[in-house]
Design a protein around this motif. Sequence first.
Motif, PDB file in Angstrom:
ATOM      1  N   PHE A  22      49.133  52.763  32.920  1.00 29.71           N
ATOM      2  CA  PHE A  22      49.936  52.623  31.702  1.00 29.71           C
ATOM      3  C   PHE A  22      49.188  51.867  30.613  1.00 29.71           C
ATOM      4  CE2 PHE A  22      53.510  51.029  29.115  1.00 29.71           C
ATOM      5  CZ  PHE A  22      54.219  52.202  28.951  1.00 29.71           C
ATOM      6  N   LEU A  23      48.320  50.928  31.001  1.00 25.21           N
ATOM      7  CA  LEU A  23      47.532  50.158  30.037  1.00 25.21           C
ATOM      8  C   LEU A  23      46.043  50.405  30.257  1.00 25.21           C
ATOM      9  CD1 LEU A  23      49.274  46.635  30.057  1.00 25.21           C
ATOM     10  CD2 LEU A  23      49.612  48.504  28.427  1.00 25.21           C
ATOM     11  N   GLU A  24      45.308  50.539  29.183  1.00 26.48           N
ATOM     12  CA  GLU A  24      43.858  50.713  29.307  1.00 26.48           C
ATOM     13  C   GLU A  24      43.137  49.393  29.565  1.00 26.48           C
ATOM     14  OE1 GLU A  24      42.376  52.657  25.851  1.00 26.48           O
ATOM     15  OE2 GLU A  24      43.495  54.519  26.196  1.00 26.48           O
ATOM     16  N   THR A  25      43.789  48.282  29.288  1.00 28.66           N
ATOM     17  CA  THR A  25      43.141  46.975  29.343  1.00 28.66           C
ATOM     18  C   THR A  25      43.254  46.285  30.702  1.00 28.66           C
ATOM     19  OG1 THR A  25      45.163  46.081  28.366  1.00 28.66           O
ATOM     20  CG2 THR A  25      43.311  46.520  26.874  1.00 28.66           C
ATOM     21  N   ALA A  26      43.993  46.845  31.630  1.00 29.26           N
ATOM     22  CA  ALA A  26      44.177  46.234  32.944  1.00 29.26           C
ATOM     23  C   ALA A  26      43.494  47.068  34.012  1.00 29.26           C
ATOM     24  CB  ALA A  26      45.667  46.103  33.267  1.00 29.26           C
ATOM     25  N   ALA A  43      47.715  44.430  37.261  1.00 27.19           N
ATOM     26  CA  ALA A  43      46.904  43.719  38.244  1.00 27.19           C
ATOM     27  C   ALA A  43      45.533  43.446  37.645  1.00 27.19           C
ATOM     28  CB  ALA A  43      46.770  44.544  39.522  1.00 27.19           C
ATOM     29  N   SER A  44      45.092  42.201  37.731  1.00 26.57           N
ATOM     30  CA  SER A  44      43.800  41.791  37.165  1.00 26.57           C
ATOM     31  C   SER A  44      42.983  41.074  38.227  1.00 26.57           C
ATOM     32  CB  SER A  44      44.006  40.846  35.974  1.00 26.57           C
ATOM     33  OG  SER A  44      44.904  41.398  35.032  1.00 26.57           O
ATOM     34  N   PHE A  45      41.669  41.326  38.242  1.00 23.43           N
ATOM     35  CA  PHE A  45      40.769  40.676  39.186  1.00 23.43           C
ATOM     36  C   PHE A  45      40.024  39.531  38.516  1.00 23.43           C
ATOM     37  CE2 PHE A  45      41.474  44.153  42.028  1.00 23.43           C
ATOM     38  CZ  PHE A  45      41.094  43.687  43.281  1.00 23.43           C
ATOM     39  N   GLN A  46      39.862  38.473  39.269  1.00 20.98           N
ATOM     40  CA  GLN A  46      39.070  37.323  38.835  1.00 20.98           C
ATOM     41  C   GLN A  46      38.023  37.058  39.910  1.00 20.98           C
ATOM     42  OE1 GLN A  46      41.347  33.824  37.595  1.00 20.98           O
ATOM     43  NE2 GLN A  46      39.912  32.529  38.737  1.00 20.98           N
ATOM     44  N   ASP A  47      36.758  36.887  39.509  1.00 21.65           N
ATOM     45  CA  ASP A  47      35.660  36.768  40.473  1.00 21.65           C
ATOM     46  C   ASP A  47      35.533  35.389  41.092  1.00 21.65           C
ATOM     47  OD1 ASP A  47      34.842  39.417  40.405  1.00 21.65           O
ATOM     48  OD2 ASP A  47      33.588  39.081  38.651  1.00 21.65           O
ATOM     49  N   SER A  48      36.636  34.769  41.394  1.00 20.34           N
ATOM     50  CA  SER A  48      36.634  33.501  42.127  1.00 20.34           C
ATOM     51  C   SER A  48      38.026  33.284  42.682  1.00 20.34           C
ATOM     52  CB  SER A  48      36.236  32.331  41.219  1.00 20.34           C
ATOM     53  OG  SER A  48      37.136  32.203  40.143  1.00 20.34           O
ATOM     54  N   PRO A  49      38.129  32.714  43.884  1.00 20.43           N
ATOM     55  CA  PRO A  49      39.446  32.448  44.465  1.00 20.43           C
ATOM     56  C   PRO A  49      40.049  31.195  43.855  1.00 20.43           C
ATOM     57  CG  PRO A  49      37.728  31.665  45.925  1.00 20.43           C
ATOM     58  CD  PRO A  49      37.024  32.302  44.754  1.00 20.43           C
ATOM     59  N   GLY A 107      37.197  39.549  49.497  1.00 17.72           N
ATOM     60  CA  GLY A 107      36.077  38.663  49.187  1.00 17.72           C
ATOM     61  C   GLY A 107      36.540  37.507  48.311  1.00 17.72           C
ATOM     62  N   SER A 108      35.583  36.836  47.691  1.00 20.51           N
ATOM     63  CA  SER A 108      35.900  35.638  46.878  1.00 20.51           C
ATOM     64  C   SER A 108      36.473  36.030  45.526  1.00 20.51           C
ATOM     65  CB  SER A 108      34.643  34.788  46.703  1.00 20.51           C
ATOM     66  OG  SER A 108      34.203  34.312  47.945  1.00 20.51           O
ATOM     67  N   ARG A 109      37.632  36.641  45.565  1.00 16.84           N
ATOM     68  CA  ARG A 109      38.276  37.109  44.331  1.00 16.84           C
ATOM     69  C   ARG A 109      39.765  36.786  44.382  1.00 16.84           C
ATOM     70  NH1 ARG A 109      35.061  41.283  46.175  1.00 16.84           N
ATOM     71  NH2 ARG A 109      33.273  41.792  44.838  1.00 16.84           N
ATOM     72  N   MET A 110      40.336  36.622  43.214  1.00 21.42           N
ATOM     73  CA  MET A 110      41.781  36.449  43.123  1.00 21.42           C
ATOM     74  C   MET A 110      42.357  37.608  42.312  1.00 21.42           C
ATOM     75  SD  MET A 110      44.105  33.194  41.979  1.00 21.42           S
ATOM     76  CE  MET A 110      43.626  33.133  40.254  1.00 21.42           C
ATOM     77  N   VAL A 111      43.440  38.163  42.795  1.00 21.39           N
ATOM     78  CA  VAL A 111      44.147  39.223  42.081  1.00 21.39           C
ATOM     79  C   VAL A 111      45.404  38.605  41.468  1.00 21.39           C
ATOM     80  CG1 VAL A 111      45.162  41.514  42.214  1.00 21.39           C
ATOM     81  CG2 VAL A 111      43.344  40.866  43.812  1.00 21.39           C
ATOM     82  N   SER A 112      45.533  38.727  40.169  1.00 24.43           N
ATOM     83  CA  SER A 112      46.714  38.218  39.458  1.00 24.43           C
ATOM     84  C   SER A 112      47.616  39.388  39.098  1.00 24.43           C
ATOM     85  CB  SER A 112      46.305  37.465  38.188  1.00 24.43           C
ATOM     86  OG  SER A 112      45.556  36.318  38.511  1.00 24.43           O
ATOM     87  N   ILE A 113      48.844  39.328  39.572  1.00 21.09           N
ATOM     88  CA  ILE A 113      49.843  40.360  39.287  1.00 21.09           C
ATOM     89  C   ILE A 113      50.793  39.810  38.228  1.00 21.09           C
ATOM     90  CG2 ILE A 113      51.670  41.802  40.242  1.00 21.09           C
ATOM     91  CD1 ILE A 113      48.952  42.410  41.453  1.00 21.09           C
ATOM     92  N   ASP A 114      51.010  40.569  37.168  1.00 25.21           N
ATOM     93  CA  ASP A 114      51.951  40.186  36.110  1.00 25.21           C
ATOM     94  C   ASP A 114      53.037  41.239  36.017  1.00 25.21           C
ATOM     95  OD1 ASP A 114      50.821  37.733  34.623  1.00 25.21           O
ATOM     96  OD2 ASP A 114      49.077  39.041  34.820  1.00 25.21           O
ATOM     97  N   CYS A 115      54.278  40.792  36.145  1.00 27.14           N
ATOM     98  CA  CYS A 115      55.429  41.686  36.055  1.00 27.14           C
ATOM     99  C   CYS A 115      56.316  41.237  34.903  1.00 27.14           C
ATOM    100  CB  CYS A 115      56.219  41.690  37.357  1.00 27.14           C
ATOM    101  SG  CYS A 115      55.275  42.271  38.785  1.00 27.14           S
TER     102      CYS A 115
END
Length: 246
Positions: A22-26, A43-49, A107-115
């Motif tokens: 739905f979004l091109e930016t995520a 859903a967004s990925f961050q390269d550190s936990p 791996g050493s990543r955090m996934v941030s979910i925004d609703c």
Amino acid sequence: MSERLDGRGPRELRPVVIRTGFLETAEGSCWIEFGKTKVLCTASFQDSPPSWKTDESGWVTAEYGMLPKSSKTRIPRDGGRPKGRTAEIQRLIGRSLRAVADFDALGSRMVSIDCDVIQADGGTRTAAVTGAMVAFWEACHLMAVAGAFKSWPIRGMVAAVSVGKVRGEALLDLCYAEDSTAEVDMNVVMTAAGQLVEVQGTAETKPFSREDLNDMLNLAEEGIRRLFSLQEQALAPFQPPLAPRQ
């Protein structure tokens, strides 16, 4: 069987719409509708936990909010740290996705979910969990195609639905008018393997029996199985490019 306010039968879901990308930016995004309830999940990925994690495995966290005019009465924006209902639902969404995530594969990543609830008519948390799963899967697919993982980091699907007793009858997927008058209100989160992640059940007017509980859980599972089918249809273009970790 009695006809409900919107013409459904007791065991029917509201019309469900799931749109991926739905979004091109995520990395992953899902627009989901449960009837008049409409939620945007990303859903967004961050390269550190998170800083508190001491190993090299990943994590999934969630944020939830209702836009000021998502309901008829304007809802003030949360300022600072979310409290009450908002915090409760954020934790529910996070727990639901962590139930099917493979942290080592992430791996050493955090996934941030925004609703973000755009319009509310009951079942916002269950729509958010169901849509968040789709956004999470889509984001993992993008990262897997880019070579970020050695194995597929999702162990199964998860979805949620509400059930309740209204005027003595068990109903599936309550709209706001039903939810606000229900004798029993319950939210159920379940994995595709049939395991329960969460059961939130409350007697609003009088206690309910174990038999009532079993009936409502069976009804919820019936509805969630249909939601799994709709999730799978929406995610058909995003087949896992990797095998899950053994």
